[in-house]
Write a protein that holds these residues in place. Structure first.
Motif, PDB file in Angstrom:
ATOM      1  N   ILE A 105       0.807  -1.212   0.000  1.00  0.00           N
ATOM      2  CA  ILE A 105       0.000   0.000   0.000  1.00  0.00           C
ATOM      3  C   ILE A 105       0.847   1.272   0.000  1.00  0.00           C
ATOM      4  N   TYR A 106       2.121   1.171   0.402  1.00  0.00           N
ATOM      5  CA  TYR A 106       2.892   2.385   0.671  1.00  0.00           C
ATOM      6  C   TYR A 106       3.182   3.182  -0.580  1.00  0.00           C
ATOM      7  N   ARG A 107       3.370   2.508  -1.740  1.00  0.00           N
ATOM      8  CA  ARG A 107       3.750   3.233  -2.950  1.00  0.00           C
ATOM      9  C   ARG A 107       2.638   4.187  -3.394  1.00  0.00           C
ATOM     10  N   LEU A 108       1.363   3.753  -3.239  1.00  0.00           N
ATOM     11  CA  LEU A 108       0.244   4.632  -3.603  1.00  0.00           C
ATOM     12  C   LEU A 108       0.191   5.871  -2.710  1.00  0.00           C
ATOM     13  N   GLU A 109       0.614   5.700  -1.483  1.00  0.00           N
ATOM     14  CA  GLU A 109       0.559   6.798  -0.521  1.00  0.00           C
ATOM     15  C   GLU A 109       1.732   7.756  -0.682  1.00  0.00           C
ATOM     16  N   LEU A 110       2.925   7.202  -0.946  1.00  0.00           N
ATOM     17  CA  LEU A 110       4.138   8.016  -0.848  1.00  0.00           C
ATOM     18  C   LEU A 110       4.821   8.318  -2.175  1.00  0.00           C
ATOM     19  N   MET A 111       4.549   7.514  -3.230  1.00  0.00           N
ATOM     20  CA  MET A 111       5.385   7.639  -4.419  1.00  0.00           C
ATOM     21  C   MET A 111       4.623   7.968  -5.702  1.00  0.00           C
ATOM     22  N   ALA A 122      -3.580  -3.602  -6.164  1.00  0.00           N
ATOM     23  CA  ALA A 122      -4.073  -2.257  -6.463  1.00  0.00           C
ATOM     24  C   ALA A 122      -4.273  -2.074  -7.962  1.00  0.00           C
ATOM     25  N   GLY A 123      -3.346  -2.586  -8.752  1.00  0.00           N
ATOM     26  CA  GLY A 123      -3.463  -2.479 -10.197  1.00  0.00           C
ATOM     27  C   GLY A 123      -4.648  -3.258 -10.736  1.00  0.00           C
ATOM     28  N   ALA A 124      -4.880  -4.446 -10.188  1.00  0.00           N
ATOM     29  CA  ALA A 124      -6.002  -5.262 -10.640  1.00  0.00           C
ATOM     30  C   ALA A 124      -7.337  -4.616 -10.285  1.00  0.00           C
ATOM     31  N   ILE A 125      -7.412  -3.988  -9.118  1.00  0.00           N
ATOM     32  CA  ILE A 125      -8.641  -3.286  -8.730  1.00  0.00           C
ATOM     33  C   ILE A 125      -8.885  -2.116  -9.677  1.00  0.00           C
ATOM     34  N   ARG A 172      -7.089  -4.884   3.636  1.00  0.00           N
ATOM     35  CA  ARG A 172      -6.045  -4.130   2.945  1.00  0.00           C
ATOM     36  C   ARG A 172      -6.491  -3.788   1.518  1.00  0.00           C
ATOM     37  N   ASN A 173      -7.135  -4.728   0.849  1.00  0.00           N
ATOM     38  CA  ASN A 173      -7.616  -4.440  -0.501  1.00  0.00           C
ATOM     39  C   ASN A 173      -8.684  -3.349  -0.488  1.00  0.00           C
ATOM     40  N   ARG A 174      -9.496  -3.330   0.541  1.00  0.00           N
ATOM     41  CA  ARG A 174     -10.507  -2.270   0.658  1.00  0.00           C
ATOM     42  C   ARG A 174      -9.809  -0.914   0.841  1.00  0.00           C
ATOM     43  N   ALA A 175      -8.735  -0.906   1.614  1.00  0.00           N
ATOM     44  CA  ALA A 175      -7.964   0.321   1.776  1.00  0.00           C
ATOM     45  C   ALA A 175      -7.358   0.759   0.443  1.00  0.00           C
ATOM     46  N   LEU A 176      -6.849  -0.206  -0.338  1.00  0.00           N
ATOM     47  CA  LEU A 176      -6.291   0.109  -1.647  1.00  0.00           C
ATOM     48  C   LEU A 176      -7.357   0.708  -2.568  1.00  0.00           C
ATOM     49  N   ALA A 177      -8.545   0.100  -2.564  1.00  0.00           N
ATOM     50  CA  ALA A 177      -9.626   0.575  -3.435  1.00  0.00           C
ATOM     51  C   ALA A 177     -10.024   2.005  -3.080  1.00  0.00           C
ATOM     52  N   ASN A 178     -10.102   2.292  -1.803  1.00  0.00           N
ATOM     53  CA  ASN A 178     -10.474   3.643  -1.390  1.00  0.00           C
ATOM     54  C   ASN A 178      -9.359   4.648  -1.653  1.00  0.00           C
ATOM     55  N   MET A 179      -8.107   4.190  -1.556  1.00  0.00           N
ATOM     56  CA  MET A 179      -7.001   5.087  -1.872  1.00  0.00           C
ATOM     57  C   MET A 179      -6.981   5.412  -3.362  1.00  0.00           C
ATOM     58  N   LEU A 180      -7.307   4.425  -4.198  1.00  0.00           N
ATOM     59  CA  LEU A 180      -7.394   4.669  -5.635  1.00  0.00           C
ATOM     60  C   LEU A 180      -8.494   5.683  -5.944  1.00  0.00           C
TER      61      LEU A 180
END
Length: 313
Positions: A105-111, A122-125, A172-180
């Motif tokens: 998850i960190y790359r979506l947040e920081l990079m 994250a990419g598949a979602i 964690r996947n739910r967190a990824l989806a919401n971050m996207l």
């Protein structure tokens, strides 16, 4: 066509690879991050090869069905490209290896806002958010139809039990989806994107069906069993390249050196491989290593690559 081996010996080599891989039986662990998958028999192993003439050779527990898990990411990507074109899909996901764990998850947040590639969760979602349809049911039916063609089984079903387990425990996947969603990469309802993703992961397949999918990718979109064109050549070239770059997550480099076949793994213990112009490979054994890849499956593919001259990297 598989070179340097008489056709009558290919079945013997598949059996030999099966027996060779059994030496690693008991190593690795069941995927506790998907609780439902910890209930399976850990001592199963299936190996299958479909050559460019449509002949299928198999050994082991070839009638057993298992969830396809992350191998479905390649199918979803093919459908998203069909719906939108590659350029539009690339506004939602990049196509670069990154060495991250599959659910990082960190790359979506920081990079970066876009996921690095379609084979990360994250990419598949993000890819699933690109699939067209009025609701999740219509989107799934379209994904199901393409999966049925690629796997040679139009009646393929998904495990509702595994899907529900992943929905309930995939925090964690739910967190990824919401971050996207927050990053502006996805729009719409993230819960629908997640359900479509999980249904795809829960598709129930056999090793033979996986090898047929691999053979279609290896034959640039043509099903060698029927002669039908299922995918565009350009899509198969992209998927094979992504397999070679990030198909086994942060063990892809090691796999490329030891096996040398573009491949995609799933956390159920499944792996599909595509040796260009030669054959598709499907293997399954539930115990996975710390990177999320089947221990016995990798050994079977290594043996097949060497004995059948399938290295294509």
């Amino acid at each position: 066509m598989i070179k340097m081996k008489e056709k009558l010996s290919i079945q013997d080599e598949v059996v030999s690879a099966y027996e060779y891989a059994k030496n690693w039986m008991g190593q690795g662990d069941l995927p506790n991050f998907i609780p439902e998958l910890t209930h399976v028999n850990p001592n199963r192993l299936a190996v299958s090869v479909t050559d460019s003439d449509g002949n299928i050779y198999s050994a082991g527990n070839i009638k057993d069905r298992f969830t396809i898990q992350s191998i479905s990411k390649a199918i979803a990507l093919a459908l998203a490209i069909e719906d939108n074109g590659l350029d539009e899909v690339l506004t939602h996901v990049d196509i670069e290896p990154c060495g991250d764990r599959f659910n990082s998850i960190y790359r979506l947040e920081l990079m970066q806002k876009r996921p690095s590639n379609p084979f990360l969760n994250a990419g598949a979602i993000a890819v699933c958010s690109c699939i067209q349809g009025h609701d999740v049911e219509e989107k799934y039916e379209r994904l199901h139809a393409l999966a049925g063609k690629l796997l040679g089984n139009p009646k393929i079903e998904y495990s509702k039990t595994v899907c529900l387990c992943e929905i309930k425990t995939g925090h964690r996947n739910r967190a990824l989806a919401n971050m996207l969603l927050d990053n502006g990469i996805c729009s719409g309802n993230p819960e629908e994107h997640l359900e479509l993703y999980y249904r795809g992961c829960a598709l129930l397949v056999t090793a033979q069906e996986l090898s047929r999918f691999g053979a279609i990718l290896a034959c640039d979109g043509v099903d060698p069993c029927t002669g039908d064109e299922i995918l565009p050549c350009s899509t198969c070239e992209l998927i094979r390249a992504l397999m070679a770059g990030c198909g086994l997550y942060d063990r892809t480099g090691f796999f490329n050196i030891t096996v040398g076949i573009p491949a995609k793994s799933g956390s159920s213990g499944a792996i599909v491989g595509a040796s260009k112009g030669r054959a598709g490979i499907g293997v399954f054994s539930p115990r996975i290593d710390g990177k999320g890849n089947s221990v016995c499956g990798i050994q079977a593919m290594k043996q097949l690559s060497h004995r059948l001259n399938l290295r294509s990297l």
